[in-house]
Design an enzyme around this catalytic site. Structure first.
Site: not given
Ligand code: UT7
Length: 345
Positions: A118, A260, A290
């Protein structure tokens, strides 16, 4: 030779298929209510069988190139570097970036993948900016793209509730210090002691792919959610604060933080640590979940499209992910001809 790397194009791409929380709850022991309250996520996009990460990366890259062309006349021939952040490459070997470059008509340019889960997009920005500053390249296409739907355990309600597929991209050009869009600096870090917290155990050189099913579901992505939550808040806040000091924003702070997008409770906690209001924290995870390396550039594209992010804003980008890894960068948001985040047809 110039030593600044400046953002001059932005685009995003999402697959066509949308999966709502209720649709997940039809086959998993979960509910719309649990997912909304514990994560803030309402839906996510997933690729169809036969689609792959490069399909989304190409689409996001194409839109970022269109945006750069409208902005300053950047032509595909001007691009001499493609950096692709992904943890779900089309194949374990070779890298996906050369294929993406070729499909975008940029064949022949330097192209490589970055694997930092990520945090991948921030690491990719840092690598490309350094190559621009060193004179190794003059214009770079930097893409974050992932399709975690391809590696999630179909029976794991925790990970399936969170992750979605998506890609985002920016074009970087060399420029002058002080220009809007200049990447002002980076804070990057890692902690390999936490490698087990976010992992796909099988399929690498440690636990080789044998052609047989891996034991104990080791072929699937696994995450220690609660521990990762704590580490995400801690490390994004620390990294953001370090970067704020480094770029000289300690007084006024950033106007917007694009962190993020994993869980809205993580975003709120990071906002609290930085002393920022809810309006200053960009949120789009409700609609996309996500998207791993696609997360930060997709959130940027979304915030520009919805007016939450405007030219002149002091913007801080911060990411956290597997590795463990974390990283931040900052820029004054430039005037950009952005192309909306279209659904990938
Ligand atoms: O992208 C890289 C970074 N990733 C992240 O930042 C993710 C960070 N972690 C998180 O966002 C959260 O930890 C999760 C959303 C993954 C989980 O939320 P949580 O509030 O930390 O839940 P938990 O793991 O502590 O589990 C609490 C309960 C458990 O049940 P029991 O043992 O108390 O009976 C879980 O089994 O919630 C259960 N649970 C669920 N229940 C319904 C976990 N996932 C679900 C679900 N639906 N989808």
């Amino acid at each position: 030779m110039s030593d600044a790397a400046v953002v001059c194009g932005l685009g995003g791409a999402l697959p066509e298929t949308v999966v709502s929380n209720d649709e997940l709850a039809a086959t998993l022991d979960t509910s719309d209510e649990w997912i909304r309250t514990r994560t803030g996520i309402e839906r996510r996009h997933v690729i169809k069988p036969g689609e792959a990460t490069s399909d989304l990366a190409v689409e996001a890259g194409r839109r970022a190139l269109e945006s750069a062309r409208a902005q300053d006349g950047t032509a595909p021939d001007d691009i001499d570097l493609v950096v692709l952040a992904t943890s779900t490459p089309d194949h374990p070997c070779p890298a996906t970036a050369p294929l993406v470059a070729e499909r975008l008509g940029l064949g022949g340019v330097a192209a490589f993948d970055i694997s930092a889960v990520c945090t991948g997009f921030v690491y990719a920005l840092a690598a490309a900016a350094s190559m621009l500053s060193a004179g190794t390249a003059r214009r770079a296409l930097v893409i974050g793209a992932d399709t975690f739907s391809t590696i999630l355990d179909p029976c794991d309600r925790t990970t399936r509730a969170i992750f979605g597929d998506g890609a985002g991209a920016v074009v970087l050009r060399t420029g002058h210090a002080g220009e809007p869009g200049e990447l002002l600096g980076f804070d990057l870090g890692s902690d390999g002691a936490g490698a087990e917290m976010i992992t796909v155990r099988a399929g690498g050189s440690r636990q080789r792919s044998t052609g047989l099913a891996a034991p104990d579901g080791d072929q699937w992505f696994s995450m220690q959610g609660r521990a990762v939550f704590t580490e995400a808040v801690l490390n994004m806040s620390k990294s953001a604060q370090a970067l704020i000091g480094r770029v000289g924003w300690a007084g006024e702070g950033p106007d917007r933080v694009v962190a993020h997008q994993a869980n809205v409770r993580i975003l709120r906690a990071v906002g609290d640590q930085l002393g920022l209001s809810a309006e200053q924290i960009v949120v789009n995870l409700d609609r996309v979940g996500n998207t791993v390396a696609g997360s930060i550039p997709l959130a940027l594209a979304d915030a520009v499209a919805t007016g939450g992010l405007r030219p002149g804003h002091r913007v801080l980008l911060t990411g956290f992910g597997g590795g463990l890894t974390w990283g931040s960068t900052a820029l004054i948001w430039p005037e950009l001809a952005t192309v909306p985040t279209h659904i990938h047809a």
